[in-house]
Design an enzyme around this catalytic site. Structure first.
Site, PDB file in Angstrom:
ATOM      1  N   GLY A   9       0.810  -1.232   0.000  1.00 42.85           N
ATOM      2  CA  GLY A   9       0.000   0.000   0.000  1.00 42.85           C
ATOM      3  C   GLY A   9       0.834   1.270   0.000  1.00 42.85           C
ATOM      4  O   GLY A   9       0.460   2.243   0.655  1.00 42.85           O
ATOM      5  N   ARG A  13      -2.137   6.999   2.045  1.00 40.02           N
ATOM      6  CA  ARG A  13      -1.691   8.069   2.964  1.00 40.02           C
ATOM      7  C   ARG A  13      -0.764   7.518   4.040  1.00 40.02           C
ATOM      8  O   ARG A  13       0.279   8.110   4.327  1.00 40.02           O
ATOM      9  CB  ARG A  13      -2.917   8.749   3.599  1.00 40.02           C
ATOM     10  CG  ARG A  13      -3.661   9.636   2.627  1.00 40.02           C
ATOM     11  CD  ARG A  13      -5.039   9.987   3.111  1.00 40.02           C
ATOM     12  NE  ARG A  13      -5.903   8.799   3.166  1.00 40.02           N
ATOM     13  CZ  ARG A  13      -7.194   8.821   3.463  1.00 40.02           C
ATOM     14  NH1 ARG A  13      -7.774   9.970   3.764  1.00 40.02           N
ATOM     15  NH2 ARG A  13      -7.912   7.724   3.471  1.00 40.02           N
ATOM     16  N   HIS A 155     -13.063  13.897  15.892  1.00 42.92           N
ATOM     17  CA  HIS A 155     -12.504  13.373  14.645  1.00 42.92           C
ATOM     18  C   HIS A 155     -13.027  14.150  13.448  1.00 42.92           C
ATOM     19  O   HIS A 155     -14.040  14.854  13.547  1.00 42.92           O
ATOM     20  CB  HIS A 155     -12.841  11.887  14.478  1.00 42.92           C
ATOM     21  CG  HIS A 155     -11.964  10.986  15.310  1.00 42.92           C
ATOM     22  ND1 HIS A 155     -12.209  10.752  16.644  1.00 42.92           N
ATOM     23  CD2 HIS A 155     -10.843  10.290  14.994  1.00 42.92           C
ATOM     24  CE1 HIS A 155     -11.269   9.945  17.116  1.00 42.92           C
ATOM     25  NE2 HIS A 155     -10.432   9.641  16.138  1.00 42.92           N
ATOM     26  N   HIS A 156     -12.373  13.958  12.305  1.00 45.61           N
ATOM     27  CA  HIS A 156     -12.813  14.515  11.019  1.00 45.61           C
ATOM     28  C   HIS A 156     -14.221  14.031  10.687  1.00 45.61           C
ATOM     29  O   HIS A 156     -14.643  12.952  11.148  1.00 45.61           O
ATOM     30  CB  HIS A 156     -11.831  14.112   9.920  1.00 45.61           C
ATOM     31  CG  HIS A 156     -11.634  12.625   9.802  1.00 45.61           C
ATOM     32  ND1 HIS A 156     -12.445  11.838   9.031  1.00 45.61           N
ATOM     33  CD2 HIS A 156     -10.754  11.786  10.394  1.00 45.61           C
ATOM     34  CE1 HIS A 156     -12.065  10.579   9.136  1.00 45.61           C
ATOM     35  NE2 HIS A 156     -11.037  10.520   9.967  1.00 45.61           N
ATOM     36  N   LYS A 159     -15.444  10.321   9.301  1.00 44.21           N
ATOM     37  CA  LYS A 159     -15.404   9.095  10.117  1.00 44.21           C
ATOM     38  C   LYS A 159     -16.813   8.526  10.252  1.00 44.21           C
ATOM     39  O   LYS A 159     -17.761   9.256  10.517  1.00 44.21           O
ATOM     40  CB  LYS A 159     -14.822   9.404  11.499  1.00 44.21           C
ATOM     41  CG  LYS A 159     -14.581   8.180  12.340  1.00 44.21           C
ATOM     42  CD  LYS A 159     -13.785   8.530  13.589  1.00 44.21           C
ATOM     43  CE  LYS A 159     -13.619   7.333  14.504  1.00 44.21           C
ATOM     44  NZ  LYS A 159     -12.947   6.203  13.862  1.00 44.21           N
ATOM     45  N   THR A 166     -10.662   4.147  19.953  1.00 50.10           N
ATOM     46  CA  THR A 166      -9.767   4.574  21.039  1.00 50.10           C
ATOM     47  C   THR A 166     -10.591   5.012  22.255  1.00 50.10           C
ATOM     48  O   THR A 166     -10.255   4.667  23.398  1.00 50.10           O
ATOM     49  CB  THR A 166      -8.849   5.710  20.548  1.00 50.10           C
ATOM     50  OG1 THR A 166      -8.107   5.217  19.432  1.00 50.10           O
ATOM     51  CG2 THR A 166      -7.886   6.178  21.628  1.00 50.10           C
TER      52      THR A 166
HETATM   53  P1  NAP Z   1      -5.532   4.860   1.794  1.00 51.36           P
HETATM   54  O1  NAP Z   1      -4.948   6.211   1.658  1.00 51.36           O
HETATM   55  O2  NAP Z   1      -6.846   4.571   1.147  1.00 51.36           O
HETATM   56  O3  NAP Z   1      -4.444   3.793   1.295  1.00 51.36           O
HETATM   57  C1  NAP Z   1      -4.677   2.415   1.069  1.00 51.36           C
HETATM   58  C2  NAP Z   1      -3.760   1.997  -0.058  1.00 51.36           C
HETATM   59  O4  NAP Z   1      -3.806   0.576  -0.223  1.00 51.36           O
HETATM   60  C3  NAP Z   1      -4.155   2.614  -1.416  1.00 51.36           C
HETATM   61  O5  NAP Z   1      -3.009   3.155  -2.028  1.00 51.36           O
HETATM   62  C4  NAP Z   1      -4.674   1.404  -2.203  1.00 51.36           C
HETATM   63  O6  NAP Z   1      -4.474   1.534  -3.606  1.00 51.36           O
HETATM   64  C5  NAP Z   1      -3.803   0.313  -1.626  1.00 51.36           C
HETATM   65  N1  NAP Z   1      -4.295  -1.035  -1.885  1.00 51.36           N
HETATM   66  C6  NAP Z   1      -5.583  -1.476  -1.968  1.00 51.36           C
HETATM   67  N2  NAP Z   1      -5.605  -2.790  -2.243  1.00 51.36           N
HETATM   68  C7  NAP Z   1      -4.309  -3.182  -2.342  1.00 51.36           C
HETATM   69  C8  NAP Z   1      -3.677  -4.427  -2.648  1.00 51.36           C
HETATM   70  N3  NAP Z   1      -4.380  -5.519  -2.900  1.00 51.36           N
HETATM   71  N4  NAP Z   1      -2.324  -4.473  -2.673  1.00 51.36           N
HETATM   72  C9  NAP Z   1      -1.594  -3.393  -2.416  1.00 51.36           C
HETATM   73  N5  NAP Z   1      -2.127  -2.158  -2.163  1.00 51.36           N
HETATM   74  C10 NAP Z   1      -3.471  -2.077  -2.108  1.00 51.36           C
HETATM   75  O7  NAP Z   1      -5.738   4.525   3.353  1.00 51.36           O
HETATM   76  P2  NAP Z   1      -4.825   4.967   4.589  1.00 51.36           P
HETATM   77  O8  NAP Z   1      -5.403   6.170   5.252  1.00 51.36           O
HETATM   78  O9  NAP Z   1      -3.405   4.984   4.172  1.00 51.36           O
HETATM   79  O10 NAP Z   1      -5.084   3.751   5.573  1.00 51.36           O
HETATM   80  C11 NAP Z   1      -4.686   2.433   5.244  1.00 51.36           C
HETATM   81  C12 NAP Z   1      -5.159   1.490   6.347  1.00 51.36           C
HETATM   82  O11 NAP Z   1      -4.537   1.867   7.583  1.00 51.36           O
HETATM   83  C13 NAP Z   1      -6.671   1.555   6.622  1.00 51.36           C
HETATM   84  O12 NAP Z   1      -7.122   0.270   6.967  1.00 51.36           O
HETATM   85  C14 NAP Z   1      -6.788   2.501   7.818  1.00 51.36           C
HETATM   86  O13 NAP Z   1      -7.949   2.265   8.589  1.00 51.36           O
HETATM   87  C15 NAP Z   1      -5.541   2.119   8.567  1.00 51.36           C
HETATM   88  N6  NAP Z   1      -5.017   3.138   9.500  1.00 51.36           N
HETATM   89  C16 NAP Z   1      -4.392   2.641  10.589  1.00 51.36           C
HETATM   90  C17 NAP Z   1      -3.803   3.504  11.497  1.00 51.36           C
HETATM   91  C18 NAP Z   1      -3.095   2.907  12.667  1.00 51.36           C
HETATM   92  O14 NAP Z   1      -2.591   3.677  13.517  1.00 51.36           O
HETATM   93  N7  NAP Z   1      -3.004   1.592  12.787  1.00 51.36           N
HETATM   94  C19 NAP Z   1      -3.864   4.878  11.298  1.00 51.36           C
HETATM   95  C20 NAP Z   1      -4.497   5.357  10.146  1.00 51.36           C
HETATM   96  C21 NAP Z   1      -5.060   4.464   9.250  1.00 51.36           C
HETATM   97  P3  NAP Z   1      -5.691   2.093  -4.537  1.00 51.36           P
HETATM   98  O15 NAP Z   1      -6.022   3.441  -4.003  1.00 51.36           O
HETATM   99  O16 NAP Z   1      -5.134   2.097  -5.908  1.00 51.36           O
HETATM  100  O17 NAP Z   1      -6.826   1.104  -4.378  1.00 51.36           O
END
Ligand code: NAP
Length: 265
Positions: A9, A13, A155-156, A159, A166
């Site tokens: 990924g 973001r 939150h934003h 959500k 949390t």
């Molecule tokens: P995001 O911006 O939507 O990024 C997700 C990425 O994964 C996108 O670039 C997407 O590509 C890619 N993706 C989708 N399917 C894939 C696959 N099969 N193989 C490889 N890449 C793939 O979301 P984000 O805000 O970065 O968040 C990502 C995850 O982290 C979410 O589940 C979110 O809830 C979680 N998160 C966790 C925390 C924490 O502290 N643990 C904090 C924030 C967010 P496409 O756009 O091309 O589909």
């Protein structure tokens, strides 16, 4: 020797922030990235990455794990793919550090068993912000002395769930040590519905949703002649990177799955 890492990924973001963090840590080496688009390219070919970010990009996870030797696999994608990726990494003996949220309890149990069978470390953490974890721990400490407490999470406005995970987790930790009581005046009445917030075991949780916010929480305790406020603010996704970094180090010494950053720190 550097810890070799594969990130899934990288254009997201969280993924983009993680890739930059990894290139900035001398103990870490980004071996490859997993992206369902851009197979065969280099990370530097993609928008927003520097020329020296030359890790190869794979779309086929089996090919990626077979061709590239890695110690740790960081997943920041979607629940559906994150789950499949985590299973594949464990089957290849590569330690997953997973930030992707939304797994079911059954999926977590299955991954726990697989990590045990493979004797391979794995950390799944729905909140990588170290400050948020400390806020929860401090709130639990304070609740032993101050049973009157209200949680305000902000939150934003995109959500979907309320209260935040949390806030719920904070309330559960407080519940473990707090002397049980129903707060506020016994005869209090709401003249606008919901104005006193949600009731969790006699304490109140308030959820604020506004554009411009990221992820924030205040835990406010009241006592005789004093209040105590414990506050945490995530301003952007950089706030999650110290947690990922810590988990990459810690997962190297594990042979089972740990859920939640609070059980790692
Ligand atoms: P995001 O911006 O939507 O990024 C997700 C990425 O994964 C996108 O670039 C997407 O590509 C890619 N993706 C989708 N399917 C894939 C696959 N099969 N193989 C490889 N890449 C793939 O979301 P984000 O805000 O970065 O968040 C990502 C995850 O982290 C979410 O589940 C979110 O809830 C979680 N998160 C966790 C925390 C924490 O502290 N643990 C904090 C924030 C967010 P496409 O756009 O091309 O589909």
């Amino acid at each position: 020797m550097a810890i070799k890492i594969i990130v899934a990924g990288p254009r997201g973001r969280m993924g983009k922030e993680a890739v930059h963090m990894i290139y900035g840590v001398s103990d870490f080496e980004l071996t490859a990235c997993l992206d369902h688009k851009n197979d065969g390219k280099k990370l530097s070919d993609l928008e927003g990455f520097q020329d020296n970010f030359n890790a190869p990009v794979y779309s086929d996870i089996e090919k990626c794990f077979t061709e590239q030797q890695a110690d740790v696999f960081v997943d920041l994608t979607t629940p559906e793919f994150g789950y499949k990726h985590t299973k594949a990494a464990l089957n290849h003996g590569i330690r997953p550090v997973v930030g992707t949220t939304g797994y079911t309890n059954e999926q977590l149990e299955e991954l726990k068993q697989l990590a045990r069978d493979k004797k391979t470390g794995c950390i799944i953490a729905p909140n990588f912000a170290i400050g948020a974890v400390l806020m929860m721990k401090f709130a639990k400490m304070a609740a032993a002395y101050f049973p009157d407490v209200e949680i305000i999470e902000k939150h934003h406005d995109q959500k979907l769930d309320a209260p935040s995970g949390t806030a719920k987790k904070t309330a559960e930790l407080i519940q473990e040590v707090r002397k049980r009581k129903k707060q506020g005046h016994p005869d209090e009445e709401e003249t606008i519905q919901g104005v006193r917030g949600g009731d969790f075991d006699g304490m109140r949780i308030h959820s604020m949703r506004l554009p411009g916010l990221v992820a924030h929480q205040e835990v406010v305790f009241g006592g005789a002649g004093q209040t105590l406020t414990i506050q945490h603010d995530s301003m952007n996704r950089a706030s999650f990177m110290d947690g990922i970094k810590e988990c990459v180090y810690q997962v190297m010494d594990l042979d089972e799955l740990i859920y939640g950053l609070e059980n790692v720190l």
